[in-house]
Design a protein around this motif. Sequence first.
Motif, PDB file in Angstrom:
ATOM      1  N   GLU A 182      28.461  56.958  82.911  1.00  4.90           N
ATOM      2  CA  GLU A 182      28.441  55.500  83.021  1.00  4.90           C
ATOM      3  C   GLU A 182      28.030  54.900  81.677  1.00  4.90           C
ATOM      4  N   ALA A 183      28.926  54.100  81.087  1.00  8.10           N
ATOM      5  CA  ALA A 183      28.659  53.513  79.771  1.00  8.10           C
ATOM      6  C   ALA A 183      27.428  52.617  79.832  1.00  8.10           C
ATOM      7  N   ARG A 184      26.548  52.802  78.864  1.00  5.72           N
ATOM      8  CA  ARG A 184      25.348  51.988  78.752  1.00  5.72           C
ATOM      9  C   ARG A 184      25.321  51.369  77.361  1.00  5.72           C
ATOM     10  N   THR A 185      24.667  50.225  77.273  1.00 11.44           N
ATOM     11  CA  THR A 185      24.604  49.527  75.996  1.00 11.44           C
ATOM     12  C   THR A 185      23.462  50.094  75.166  1.00 11.44           C
ATOM     13  N   PRO A 186      23.763  50.753  74.059  1.00  4.99           N
ATOM     14  CA  PRO A 186      22.672  51.266  73.212  1.00  4.99           C
ATOM     15  C   PRO A 186      22.051  50.141  72.395  1.00  4.99           C
ATOM     16  N   SER A 187      20.989  50.464  71.693  1.00  2.71           N
ATOM     17  CA  SER A 187      20.382  49.477  70.799  1.00  2.71           C
ATOM     18  C   SER A 187      21.351  49.167  69.667  1.00  2.71           C
ATOM     19  N   PRO A 188      21.229  47.989  69.053  1.00  6.04           N
ATOM     20  CA  PRO A 188      22.174  47.643  67.979  1.00  6.04           C
ATOM     21  C   PRO A 188      22.214  48.668  66.858  1.00  6.04           C
ATOM     22  N   GLY A 189      21.053  49.223  66.496  1.00  2.00           N
ATOM     23  CA  GLY A 189      21.038  50.204  65.429  1.00  2.00           C
ATOM     24  C   GLY A 189      21.796  51.467  65.797  1.00  2.00           C
ATOM     25  N   VAL A 190      21.581  51.983  67.015  1.00  2.00           N
ATOM     26  CA  VAL A 190      22.309  53.164  67.484  1.00  2.00           C
ATOM     27  C   VAL A 190      23.792  52.867  67.595  1.00  2.00           C
ATOM     28  N   ASP A 191      24.124  51.653  68.025  1.00  2.00           N
ATOM     29  CA  ASP A 191      25.529  51.258  68.132  1.00  2.00           C
ATOM     30  C   ASP A 191      26.220  51.360  66.776  1.00  2.00           C
ATOM     31  N   VAL A 192      25.583  50.816  65.743  1.00  4.66           N
ATOM     32  CA  VAL A 192      26.154  50.877  64.395  1.00  4.66           C
ATOM     33  C   VAL A 192      26.215  52.323  63.903  1.00  4.66           C
ATOM     34  N   ALA A 193      25.127  53.090  64.099  1.00  3.73           N
ATOM     35  CA  ALA A 193      25.073  54.466  63.599  1.00  3.73           C
ATOM     36  C   ALA A 193      26.147  55.333  64.252  1.00  3.73           C
TER      37      ALA A 193
END
Length: 406
Positions: free
Chosen positions: A302-313
């Motif tokens: 199930e897709a979850r929203t990561p933190s913005p930093g993890v999203d970019v990384a």
Amino acid sequence: MSPRIRGLRTFRAWLAARPQSADAVLALALLAVGLPELFLGDRSAVEARLFTAPDARQGVLVAAVTSALVLRQRFPLTTLWIVLAGECLLSLWGYVPSVPDSVAYMIAVYSVAAHRALAHSALGGVVALVGFNALLLAFPMRMTLLEYLTNNALVVGVWVLGRNLRMRRAYFTELEDRAARLERARGSDARAARIEERSRIARELHDVVAHHVSVMTVQAGAARRIIDRDPGGAREAMSTIEEVGRTALSEMRRIVGVLRTERDGQAARGELAPQPGLGDLGELLDHVRETGLSVQLWIEGEARTPSPGVDVAAFRLIQEALTNTLKHAGPQARAWVRLRYTAEDLTVEIEDDGRGTATIVADNGDKPGHGLVGMYERVALYGGELRIGPRVGGGFGVRARFPLSA
């Protein structure tokens, strides 16, 4: 390891650290073998008729000549002169050549060639060859031309052996120095790559945190304006500020220790656009497919929203891995991107079936590329784990795990 072998290795290490002591042991060994043979060995009738009988004077002179070998590494020319002078005295007094002084002469010739530069070693070689021929001419026993040439060839061969060993030692020393220089350069390159990548990460995180601070400022201003007439709306704005503030604080904790370098104004103006994330992954894969590389995407869990930093990384990690695939995998290669969500972490896998491993090694040698250094820096910044290496069956793979919790 037995005590005997351990003791022998200890003794050899002790001698290697004390070359003069090793030479003293060599001189004593020559005397221990040669003097008993000189005084107790059988003499032929020709030797008894042509040479003076061994006595204490010859023993002392042979011991002095052999003992000069203690100085052979520090003062090889001086050692050669001492040994040559001793040989001349022994020949002048009519003594038969013995094993210790003959071997000492050859060792002295070798030492001049092995421990001095070409000019001094050449001078020593000429002196040794001339002195040796003088001794041969003064030798009371006749020798054939072949024996004469063989003896001269022996002296020349010992000198050449010493020169070759000196050149070999110089060559290995140069190799060690070059390896040390390359190691220092590799370390400098790696540090420069880390500094450069940390600076880029810091700029990206700065944009994320700046966005959160801007949202907090807007929400605080709205709450201040409506707090009297709409307390419920003000409370909702304050809740938003609290949530955004916690996220921004989490990003600030991650950025601690990341070194930033100065950037010019043009670079700063070019980085004001929002940073991409996993939501832009479809557009990235479309661009990659336009180059001819077949890329497939799988999303598990199930897709979850990561933190913005993890999203970019995570996005940058996929981007860098696919770029390496385009550069190194070769034609007809295929790539797979997998995103696996769990309650605790996000796992990102990028694999291809090309020839990436050999090509990357051939291009970069032992030096890690800046892209690989950047991958490790990004994943480590968020407490994740990264594995990079060849796949079973061919190709290359990148696997990273990012924890979703702050």
